[in-house]
Every structure is written in structure tokens, then in C-alpha cells.
Design a protein around this motif. Structure first.
Motif, PDB file in Angstrom:
ATOM      1  N   GLN A  56       0.936  -1.415  -0.025  1.00 34.48           N
ATOM      2  CA  GLN A  56       0.022   0.062   0.056  1.00 34.48           C
ATOM      3  C   GLN A  56       0.752   1.318   0.038  1.00 34.48           C
ATOM      4  N   GLY A  57       1.955   1.306   0.814  1.00 31.46           N
ATOM      5  CA  GLY A  57       2.893   2.485   0.836  1.00 31.46           C
ATOM      6  C   GLY A  57       3.536   2.579  -0.470  1.00 31.46           C
ATOM      7  N   VAL A  58       4.008   1.446  -1.024  1.00 29.64           N
ATOM      8  CA  VAL A  58       4.864   1.554  -2.362  1.00 29.64           C
ATOM      9  C   VAL A  58       4.056   2.189  -3.335  1.00 29.64           C
ATOM     10  N   LYS A  59       2.628   1.621  -3.475  1.00 29.85           N
ATOM     11  CA  LYS A  59       1.816   2.053  -4.587  1.00 29.85           C
ATOM     12  C   LYS A  59       1.700   3.565  -4.514  1.00 29.85           C
ATOM     13  N   LEU A  60       1.049   3.845  -3.312  1.00 26.75           N
ATOM     14  CA  LEU A  60       1.030   5.403  -2.936  1.00 26.75           C
ATOM     15  C   LEU A  60       2.266   6.348  -3.478  1.00 26.75           C
ATOM     16  N   ALA A  61       3.440   5.875  -3.025  1.00 24.41           N
ATOM     17  CA  ALA A  61       4.492   6.601  -3.573  1.00 24.41           C
ATOM     18  C   ALA A  61       4.853   6.541  -5.015  1.00 24.41           C
ATOM     19  N   ALA A  62       4.439   5.206  -5.572  1.00 18.16           N
ATOM     20  CA  ALA A  62       4.553   5.319  -7.215  1.00 18.16           C
ATOM     21  C   ALA A  62       3.554   6.213  -7.766  1.00 18.16           C
ATOM     22  N   GLU A  63       2.422   6.372  -7.231  1.00 21.19           N
ATOM     23  CA  GLU A  63       1.394   7.118  -7.742  1.00 21.19           C
ATOM     24  C   GLU A  63       1.864   8.504  -7.763  1.00 21.19           C
ATOM     25  N   GLU A  64       2.360   8.900  -6.596  1.00 16.92           N
ATOM     26  CA  GLU A  64       3.022  10.451  -6.333  1.00 16.92           C
ATOM     27  C   GLU A  64       3.947  10.667  -7.357  1.00 16.92           C
ATOM     28  N   ILE A  65       5.040   9.794  -7.717  1.00 16.51           N
ATOM     29  CA  ILE A  65       5.971  10.052  -8.199  1.00 16.51           C
ATOM     30  C   ILE A  65       5.689  10.144  -9.873  1.00 16.51           C
ATOM     31  N   ASN A  66       4.841   9.239 -10.356  1.00 16.19           N
ATOM     32  CA  ASN A  66       4.214   9.433 -11.639  1.00 16.19           C
ATOM     33  C   ASN A  66       3.544  10.564 -11.789  1.00 16.19           C
ATOM     34  N   LYS A  67       2.770  10.879 -10.999  1.00 14.67           N
ATOM     35  CA  LYS A  67       1.852  12.327 -10.977  1.00 14.67           C
ATOM     36  C   LYS A  67       2.781  13.541 -11.226  1.00 14.67           C
ATOM     37  N   SER A  68       4.012  13.502 -10.601  1.00 20.20           N
ATOM     38  CA  SER A  68       4.945  14.553 -10.471  1.00 20.20           C
ATOM     39  C   SER A  68       5.639  14.687 -11.807  1.00 20.20           C
ATOM     40  N   GLY A  69       5.512  13.786 -12.738  1.00 21.96           N
ATOM     41  CA  GLY A  69       6.442  13.661 -13.746  1.00 21.96           C
ATOM     42  C   GLY A  69       7.549  12.499 -13.985  1.00 21.96           C
ATOM     43  N   GLY A  70       7.327  11.429 -12.898  1.00 25.08           N
ATOM     44  CA  GLY A  70       8.229  10.311 -12.970  1.00 25.08           C
ATOM     45  C   GLY A  70       9.541  10.649 -12.573  1.00 25.08           C
ATOM     46  N   ILE A  71      10.500   9.744 -13.145  1.00 19.43           N
ATOM     47  CA  ILE A  71      11.926  10.075 -12.562  1.00 19.43           C
ATOM     48  C   ILE A  71      12.641  10.048 -13.979  1.00 19.43           C
ATOM     49  N   LEU A  72      13.298  11.018 -14.330  1.00 18.70           N
ATOM     50  CA  LEU A  72      14.231  11.161 -15.521  1.00 18.70           C
ATOM     51  C   LEU A  72      13.181  11.067 -16.601  1.00 18.70           C
ATOM     52  N   GLY A  73      11.938  11.583 -16.388  1.00 19.98           N
ATOM     53  CA  GLY A  73      10.877  11.654 -17.738  1.00 19.98           C
ATOM     54  C   GLY A  73      10.252  10.345 -17.692  1.00 19.98           C
ATOM     55  N   ARG A  74      10.436   9.332 -16.808  1.00 21.87           N
ATOM     56  CA  ARG A  74       9.799   7.993 -16.935  1.00 21.87           C
ATOM     57  C   ARG A  74       8.999   7.732 -15.814  1.00 21.87           C
ATOM     58  N   LYS A  75       8.108   6.961 -16.183  1.00 22.26           N
ATOM     59  CA  LYS A  75       7.132   6.554 -15.118  1.00 22.26           C
ATOM     60  C   LYS A  75       7.680   5.339 -14.354  1.00 22.26           C
ATOM     61  N   VAL A  76       7.388   5.173 -13.083  1.00 22.20           N
ATOM     62  CA  VAL A  76       7.660   3.986 -12.142  1.00 22.20           C
ATOM     63  C   VAL A  76       6.731   2.840 -12.578  1.00 22.20           C
ATOM     64  N   ARG A  77       7.070   1.562 -13.079  1.00 21.99           N
ATOM     65  CA  ARG A  77       6.139   0.691 -13.097  1.00 21.99           C
ATOM     66  C   ARG A  77       6.547  -0.560 -12.129  1.00 21.99           C
ATOM     67  N   LEU A  78       5.656  -0.748 -11.117  1.00 21.34           N
ATOM     68  CA  LEU A  78       5.920  -1.822 -10.122  1.00 21.34           C
ATOM     69  C   LEU A  78       5.576  -3.236 -10.546  1.00 21.34           C
ATOM     70  N   VAL A  79       6.636  -4.234 -10.256  1.00 22.87           N
ATOM     71  CA  VAL A  79       6.169  -5.487 -10.683  1.00 22.87           C
ATOM     72  C   VAL A  79       6.129  -6.346  -9.351  1.00 22.87           C
ATOM     73  N   ILE A  80       5.039  -6.821  -8.921  1.00 23.26           N
ATOM     74  CA  ILE A  80       4.992  -7.119  -7.466  1.00 23.26           C
ATOM     75  C   ILE A  80       4.806  -8.820  -7.359  1.00 23.26           C
TER      76      ILE A  80
END
Length: 384
Positions: A56-80
Motif C-alpha cells: 500500500q505504501g509503495v503504491k502510494l509513492a509510485a502514484e505520487e512520483i508518476n503524477k509529478s512527472g516520474g523519474i528522468l521523464g519516465r514512469k515507475v512501473r511496479l512488478v509485485i
């Protein structure tokens, strides 16, 4: 058949060329696409509450990161991946995350047993791994690509001993530990060592095996030793039932444990029996910092409950990883590793985090009191 061989050879060459071109296209797409991050934990089984909270915490962080433009212009994709709380499964799923999914880094596990099984695989392959809540000191000793954002068992054992001696003013302790758990055995050892060094005395020490349902013989032996406190370095899955049987036997002293208690299940099972108890934790839901308030509100909105410490640690793990990738300027795993190691004064939900030279964080320990079916903040302890 002989006449068909030239045609087959041409077809084989053609197919090979197509396959190579497709492979190059996949590689190009991968290099320009999402950033795959592996997450492994116990999503089913006896430790599922820990794994589910972390995700739950990791997913929330990924949402926030991706909404703010991702990292180096790329989105985080979680493989759980679910390791079912089993060490052999942890090793298997982490191998798949690295070899099949080509993840940039790995977040996990909660339990030290599973992390100890998977860490060597990450180390061998040069893939950074951040454990949210594996507290056994041996986890990060598996190699320089292995990190954690939680405190260690020696660290929290020392904090618990200091809290009991200096703030609760307790002089004698009885211990009931889970002999099947490296976490429980280690935390009991580190607490005992520091409690005695601080002038306390261990008057009884008993053990059980995780999953047991009968604890009265061990608790009777501890009661007869008349300790000032009962130390239970186990997991939430057992602690509630132990508390009920302890109170039924007339043990009225406070019960104290480590971060393995951090689950509403402890109170749900233990009820009034778990009142007048304390445990160490990685954060407190009532922390007034704006960062914590936003985090608590976001988890509550999504899942209908307040976040547990594992959610906070999973959240911090991904944000620290994202910060390291951004500073590395690429997906070069060695550079990412170096930037995780260089983390200083990171403002996390679970506290201000500085990565120590052993890849363990330097941070305060929260002490939580259980009273009237709810948790209350009892103070911070930063062991020297």
C-alpha cells in the motif's frame, strides 16, 4: 526432403533476423519506457498483514512520483510478487524479478528470513535492494547493494532496554521468544544484553515455536520468577493470544515488544489483555509533521484505515530509491547504489533518515503505548 533444406535454411535466417530486430525493438522500448521496480513480500500467509501494508505504501509513492512527472521523464512501473512468507519463495520470486522482468531495483522483504534468502541474489546480480522492515543485522551484511530504511534489531533492542530502564524504571524482566524466528531470537538477545548493561536483570527466559497456541507452561514459569515486565519479541500473529493467557494466569506487569507487534491484529486478538503494553515502532500515525499527515490521509482515503508502520517504510523505500535514480541521472545500477548509500537527512514519513556506512539508517525509534484498545505515542528514543 533434401530439396526442402535450402528453403528451410532461408526461412530460418529470415526468422532469426526478424527475432533479432524484434529483440532490438524491445530493448529500445525498454530503455525509453517505464522504470521497472520489483516489490516482493508476503501478500498471503501468516505474515500477509505486513506485506499488504508495505505494498500500500509503495503504491502510494509510485502514484505520487508518476503524477509529478516520474523519474528522468519516465514512469515507475511496479512488478509485485507474493513470496507467501517463505524464504524459498522469496529467493525464487526475486530471481524472476531480476532475470525475467529486468527490474532496476528491488524493494523487500518485511521479514528478515525472506530478505536473508533473497539478498545474495540481488548482490550477485548487482541489483540494489532496499528492505523496508527487515531488522536482522545480517541482512545488509549480505553485500554493498543491500540497504534498509528500518532500524536494526540491535538498535531497537538497545532502545527498548533504555526505555524500560530510564523511562519506565523497570528493574527485572522475563522473556518469551519465538525460537523459530531469527527476528525474535535476535531481538531477545540484543534487548537482554543492553538491559543487563543498563543495570537490569533477566529473571526468566522461555521460548515457543511460531504458530503455537498454548503458552501457559512457559508463562507460568515466568510468573513464578516475578519480573517487573514481560518482554515479547514476537510477531502480531502470536502476541495477542500470549497476552490473553498471561492475564488469565494473573500476570499483571506491563508487556513490551518490538516492531513485530505493529498490526491492528494485536489489539483485535488481545483485547483488554494487551492494555498497559508498549512496543517500539518506526513511526507514529499521530506525528504532526505535514508530510506524515498527508501520508496518513492518503492511505486512509484509499484503504479506509490508518497506515501501519510497514506502509510508511514501503513509502519511504520507493521515494529514497527514486531520489537516488534522479541523482544518478541514469538507470546504471552501480550509480543508483552509490546514491542510495549517499542518502543524508532524508525527510521520510518514518523519520529523518541518514544512511550509515553499513547501509543501515540512523534514525529515532518511536515508543508506542497500547491503552483502552488504541495506540498512544510514548516518546522517541535515539540509542547512543
Amino acid at each position: 526432403m533434401m530439396r526442402l533444406r535450402p528453403a528451410l535454411a532461408i526461412l530460418s535466417v529470415t526468422l532469426l533476423a526478424v527475432a533479432c530486430r524484434a529483440g532490438r525493438e524491445r530493448q529500445t522500448a525498454a530503455s525509453a519506457g517505464d522504470i521497472p521496480v520489483g516489490v516482493y513480500g508476503a501478500l498471503t500467509g501468516g505474515e500477509a498483514a505486513f506485506g499488504q501494508a508495505t505494498v500500500q505504501g509503495v503504491k502510494l509513492a509510485a502514484e505520487e512520483i508518476n503524477k509529478s512527472g516520474g523519474i528522468l521523464g519516465r514512469k515507475v512501473r511496479l512488478v509485485i510478487e507474493d513470496d507467501q512468507g517463505k524464504a524459498e519463495e522469496a529467493a525464487s520470486v526475486v530471481t524472476k524479478l531480476i532475470t525475467r522482468d529486468n527490474v532496476t531495483a528491488v524493494i523487500g522483504e518485511n521479514s528478515s528470513n525472506q530478505s536473508l534468502a533473497a539478498a545474495p541474489i540481488c548482490q550477485t546480480n548487482g541489483v540494489p535492494m532496499i528492505s523496508p522492515s527487515s531488522t536482522n543485522p545480517n541482512v545488509t551484511k549480505k553485500g554493498d547493494y543491500i540497504f534498509r530504511v528500518c532500524f536494526t534489531d540491535p538498535y531497537q533492542g538497545k532502545a527498548l532496554a533504555a526505555f524500560m530502564r530510564n523511562q519506565l524504571h523497570l528493574g527485572t524482566a522475563g522473556i518469551l521468544k519465538d525460537n523459530k524466528s531469527d527476528y525474535s531470537v535476535g531481538l531477545a538477545e540484543f534487548f537482554s544484553k543492553n538491559f543487563v548493561a543498563a543495570g537490569g536483570k533477566i529473571v526468566a527466559e522461555q521460548s515457543y515455536a511460531g504458530g503455537d497456541t498454548e503458552f501457559r507452561p512457559q508463562l507460568t514459569a515466568i510468573k513464578n520468577a516475578k519480573p517487573d515486565v514481560l518482554f515479547l519479541p514476537g510477531f502480531y500473529t502470536d502476541v495477542g493470544q500470549i497476552a490473553i493467557q498471561a492475564r488469565d494466569l494473573g500476570i499483571t506487569v506491563p508487556m513490551v515488544g518490538g516492531d513485530g507487534w505493529d498490526s491492528p491484529t494485536v489489539i483485535q486478538i488481545g483485547g483488554k489483555s494487551i492494555d498497559d503494553s508498549y512496543f517500539s515502532d518506526h513511526y507514529f500515525v499521530g506525528d504532526p509533521r505535514p508530510l506524515v499527515k498527508r501520508f496518513v490521509a492518503a492511505i486512509h482515503q484509499r484503504y479506509g484505515h490508518n497506515p501501519e508502520a510497514n506502509a510508511a517504510l514501503g513509502y519511504d523505500s520507493l521515494h529514497i530509491l527514486a531520489d537516488a535514480i534522479a541523482k544518478a541521472g541514469s538507470l546504471d545500477k552501480k550509480k543508483i547504489r552509490d546514491n542510495i548509500a549517499a542518502t543524508r537527512d532524508y525527510q521520510g514519513v518514518s523519520g529523518v533518515i541518514t544512511m550509515g556506512p553499513d547501509r543501515d539508517p540512523i534514525k529515532p525509534v518511536a515508543m508506542i503505548r497500547i491503552e483502552n484498545g488504541t495506540t498512544h505515542f510514548a516518546g522517541w528514543v535515539t540509542p547512543r
